[in-house]
Motif scaffolding. Structure first.
Motif, PDB file in Angstrom:
ATOM      1  N   LYS A 152       2.657  -5.285   3.641  1.00  0.00           N
ATOM      2  CA  LYS A 152       3.141  -4.281   4.581  1.00  0.00           C
ATOM      3  C   LYS A 152       3.405  -2.906   3.956  1.00  0.00           C
ATOM      4  O   LYS A 152       2.980  -1.897   4.481  1.00  0.00           O
ATOM      5  N   TYR A 153       4.104  -2.856   2.859  1.00  0.00           N
ATOM      6  CA  TYR A 153       4.473  -1.542   2.322  1.00  0.00           C
ATOM      7  C   TYR A 153       3.594  -1.093   1.162  1.00  0.00           C
ATOM      8  O   TYR A 153       3.763  -0.012   0.635  1.00  0.00           O
ATOM      9  N   ARG A 154       2.659  -1.917   0.776  1.00  0.00           N
ATOM     10  CA  ARG A 154       1.829  -1.566  -0.378  1.00  0.00           C
ATOM     11  C   ARG A 154       0.395  -1.303   0.008  1.00  0.00           C
ATOM     12  O   ARG A 154      -0.431  -0.964  -0.836  1.00  0.00           O
ATOM     13  N   GLY A 155       0.070  -1.485   1.283  1.00  0.00           N
ATOM     14  CA  GLY A 155      -1.298  -1.219   1.715  1.00  0.00           C
ATOM     15  C   GLY A 155      -2.186  -2.432   1.540  1.00  0.00           C
ATOM     16  O   GLY A 155      -1.697  -3.557   1.472  1.00  0.00           O
TER      17      GLY A 155
ATOM     18  N   VAL B 293      -3.347   2.056   7.273  1.00  0.00           N
ATOM     19  CA  VAL B 293      -3.437   1.621   8.670  1.00  0.00           C
ATOM     20  C   VAL B 293      -3.690   2.829   9.582  1.00  0.00           C
ATOM     21  O   VAL B 293      -4.525   2.784  10.479  1.00  0.00           O
ATOM     22  N   SER B 294      -2.985   3.942   9.314  1.00  0.00           N
ATOM     23  CA  SER B 294      -3.139   5.126  10.171  1.00  0.00           C
ATOM     24  C   SER B 294      -4.554   5.700  10.091  1.00  0.00           C
ATOM     25  O   SER B 294      -5.111   6.148  11.090  1.00  0.00           O
TER      26      SER B 294
ATOM     27  N   ASP C  44      -6.910 -10.678   6.504  1.00  0.00           N
ATOM     28  CA  ASP C  44      -6.200 -11.255   5.353  1.00  0.00           C
ATOM     29  C   ASP C  44      -6.295 -12.785   5.422  1.00  0.00           C
ATOM     30  O   ASP C  44      -6.712 -13.433   4.459  1.00  0.00           O
ATOM     31  N   ARG C  45      -5.990 -13.333   6.590  1.00  0.00           N
ATOM     32  CA  ARG C  45      -6.054 -14.800   6.747  1.00  0.00           C
ATOM     33  C   ARG C  45      -7.463 -15.330   6.511  1.00  0.00           C
ATOM     34  O   ARG C  45      -7.648 -16.452   6.079  1.00  0.00           O
TER      35      ARG C  45
END
Ligand SMILES: [Mn+2]
Length: 144
Positions: free
Chosen positions: A56-59, A25-26, A47-48
């Motif tokens: 969220k935490y896995r990219g 994300v960064s 994604d939708r």
């Protein structure tokens, strides 16, 4: 069809994954000069829409649909840069010009521009002829 904004994200994500193997994300935020919270929102939207899978935490990873369109968007950008170069647009204007037009052309127009780029690549002497015309026109413009 993705919106222009979705296209910018998919293009950037595809490039990041190609270059680094992943897209954070960064990194996306930095590349597009937007706030990370906007990236998160857009990534959830993508994604939708089935272009990628985001955890969220896995990219994130692109789906095959996301990869296919991402590849086409990167090709389109590169082709338009090549086109601008051939027609003699100033190097410093090329990137911004391509960013400005890329979302607004039909794929038909992209394919035809592709033909034209191929034509000039196969006949570099025609590029020289074009430069002669451009030089003449530039000289005319400079006159008071
Ligand atoms: Mn672009």
């Amino acid at each position: 069809m993705p919106t222009p904004s979705m296209e910018d994200y998919l293009e950037r994500i595809y490039l990041l994954i190609e270059e680094k193997g992943y897209a954070r994300v960064s990194d996306i935020a930095e590349g597009l000069e937007v706030h990370p919270s906007s990236v998160t929102k857009m990534v959830q939207k993508l994604d939708r829409s089935g272009y990628l899978v985001y955890e969220k935490y896995r990219g994130l990873i692109l789906t095959s649909k996301g990869k296919k369109i991402g590849k086409r968007l990167v090709y389109r950008h590169d082709l338009l840069e090549e086109f601008m170069k051939i027609i003699g647009v100033d190097k410093e204007n090329i990137y911004a010009d391509v960013e400005g037009i890329e979302h607004h052309l039909s794929w038909d127009a992209i394919d035809r521009i592709g033909d034209l780029v191929q034509y000039f690549e196969e006949k570099p002497d025609r590029v020289d002829e074009l430069r002669i015309i451009q030089k003449k026109n530039d000289t005319v413009e400079e006159q008071p």
